[in-house]
Design an enzyme around this catalytic site. Sequence first.
Site, PDB file in Angstrom:
ATOM      1  CB  ALA A   1      -8.844  54.849 126.629  1.00 23.14           C
TER       2      ALA A   1
ATOM      3  N   GLY B   1      -4.336  57.505 125.405  1.00 20.95           N
ATOM      4  CA  GLY B   1      -4.790  58.127 126.846  1.00 20.95           C
ATOM      5  C   GLY B   1      -3.721  58.086 127.622  1.00 20.95           C
TER       6      GLY B   1
END
Length: 692
Positions: free
Chosen positions: A64, A103
């Site tokens: 992320a 992520g």
Amino acid sequence: MTSQPVSVQITDGVAHVRMDNPPVNALGVALREGLMDALAELEHNDDVTSVLLIGQPKAFSAGADITEFGTGTSSPTLPELVARLEDFPKPVVAAITGVALGGGLELAMAAHARVALPTAKLGLPEISLGLIPGAGGTGRLPRLVGPQRALELILGGKQISAEAALKDGLVDAVLDGVSGFETEAARWTAEFAASGEPVRTQDRTDKIADAAAKPGTVVELAATALRKVKDPFAGKAAVEAVTAGIEESFERGTVVERAKFQERLKSSESAAQRYLFAAERAARKPRNLDPAAARDVKQAGVVGAGTMGGGIAMALASAGIPVTVVEAQQEALERGLGMIEKNLSVSVSHGSRTENQAAQQRALITGTMEYADLGDADLVIEAAFEDLQVKKEIFATLDHNVKPEAVLATNTSYLNIDEIAAGTEHAERVLGMHFFSPANVMPLVEVVRGGQTSPEALATGFATARRIGKTPVVVGVCHGFVGNRMLEVRSRQAEQLLLEGALPSQVDDVLTNFGFRMGPFAMADMAGLDIGWRNRKAQGTTAPIGDALCETGRYGQKTGSGYYSYEGRERRNDPAVTEIIERVSAEHNVTRREISNEEILERLLFPMINEGARILEEKIADRASDIDVIWVKGYNWPAYRGGPMWYADQMGAAVVVERLTHYAEATGDASLRPAQALQESADGGVSLTEGA
């Protein structure tokens, strides 16, 4: 068809969807939007039979975009993207190059299959930021690798190799890339698509069936990993999410996971660790250091084959640097090389090295008793006995046996670098490289800039520390530099607390409850009380209780008794220690009293913060955040408390100043009076770490 930073190329029915968001393919909103747009177009394209999701050579995706944390993430969110990918009606294969972290790995796990290059690294490092996976990772990982392995990876936060991921079931194939990784991955994808209907990761239940059938299994499996976790709050949240995803349902697990992720994101513990993440990055760019000035170290030397010297040699060899170890006596040299061999063998048995890796490192380490054998060394690190005269003699000898451009570093913990350099003909090539024991394991190196240290020497020491996997922090010359100077202040207060009424176990318990792995007295016993006793004698200082214990032969674990008594490594409170403490208190006319845990914590931590402020005043450290990195990486300050200077900001400088003033008056110890920088922070309401 292109939607930056995503491009799509269709070849033989396989849609190559490429993520291109330098430098690490962080999954920011633009990349998420691009992927969603690409999937929307490909879903209805009859020429497409399957999708190959690829990244850049150095990163499939590192996760992320951390800059979006706490800002209200724009749609599509990462969980939305991950769900869309998993539900895509055509087979999707993630082709992993470089790293797939956080992520990025959650995105890959949502694909219907995964292939990787042998050099790829995979992991879920969110725990190091005080977070947990937030896009289905706590649910999908157990379904791919099983609950126990998933808990190890989530709670440990470590990266694993592609080969390990294949063994675990996290990837389906490792492709050698001989004919081009993307070409091989596309061929594999086409074959995968032709083999039948893919199964969504969330629908796989075979590896979680036993745990799902027996409630409590996940908590039981997590017990060992939880004891080692660096952030117990994030660890507990992760276990709750994994439990819900296994014992209830995948859907329920995602609800719990997202709630816990948001809870941790807003926590002070996560804020502290995100601050440290930025602090480490800042420490990589010291002020007035030119990375381009560093010399290439093709050959290194280490003087001293003891615990520190051997550890430093192992660290150098692990980075592929040939190293020559010099000792004054054959027996000491053989003992040191034998310890290196033992450590390598143990690491192989524990699985942290392969036998081949150990053999390669072993071959890079050579022992000698001749300084002349260091003639080709580009860097020599001295790790001899902590005695100024001994070190000055070693450096004078090195001066005449190494090439003129070689950099000379001392591993001293306390001594004055400038005095050591003064005995050489080229003081400009001398610096400090203060490693921490065991040097092959501990991540911190204080890189000490002497008064005459050249830019080339400093840059070389700094670059070498980074090359061998350490966290280097540049500091200036003073007694104990940054870490040990602050530790000495804490040690004096700990000794004083014993005189006034506390006992070792109470003091140690206060610090372990705060988050340290060990308290000062248990740590002293492990290191050996005689070391500090010898240093105090050399400096003409005393520690009444520590000295009294040494005078009775209580040197710590190695003698079976110190501040505690020992059976093996198991320590116990010893009434004999209480008697010694009470006797010494009486001899110093100190009336013992009950001391609260709150006072103990303040008396241990606030003087350290005060000394940190003085260090900043004296410009020994570039910034407050450097001090925090040193204490987290070198002294096991709990990362979720951010370091002593961050902790001061959270408490409020005014509170710290008020309590220090109180203790200075109550004890008559003038050294506790607030430092000017701390007082100014309190008066102006300015953060010590602001802009650090």
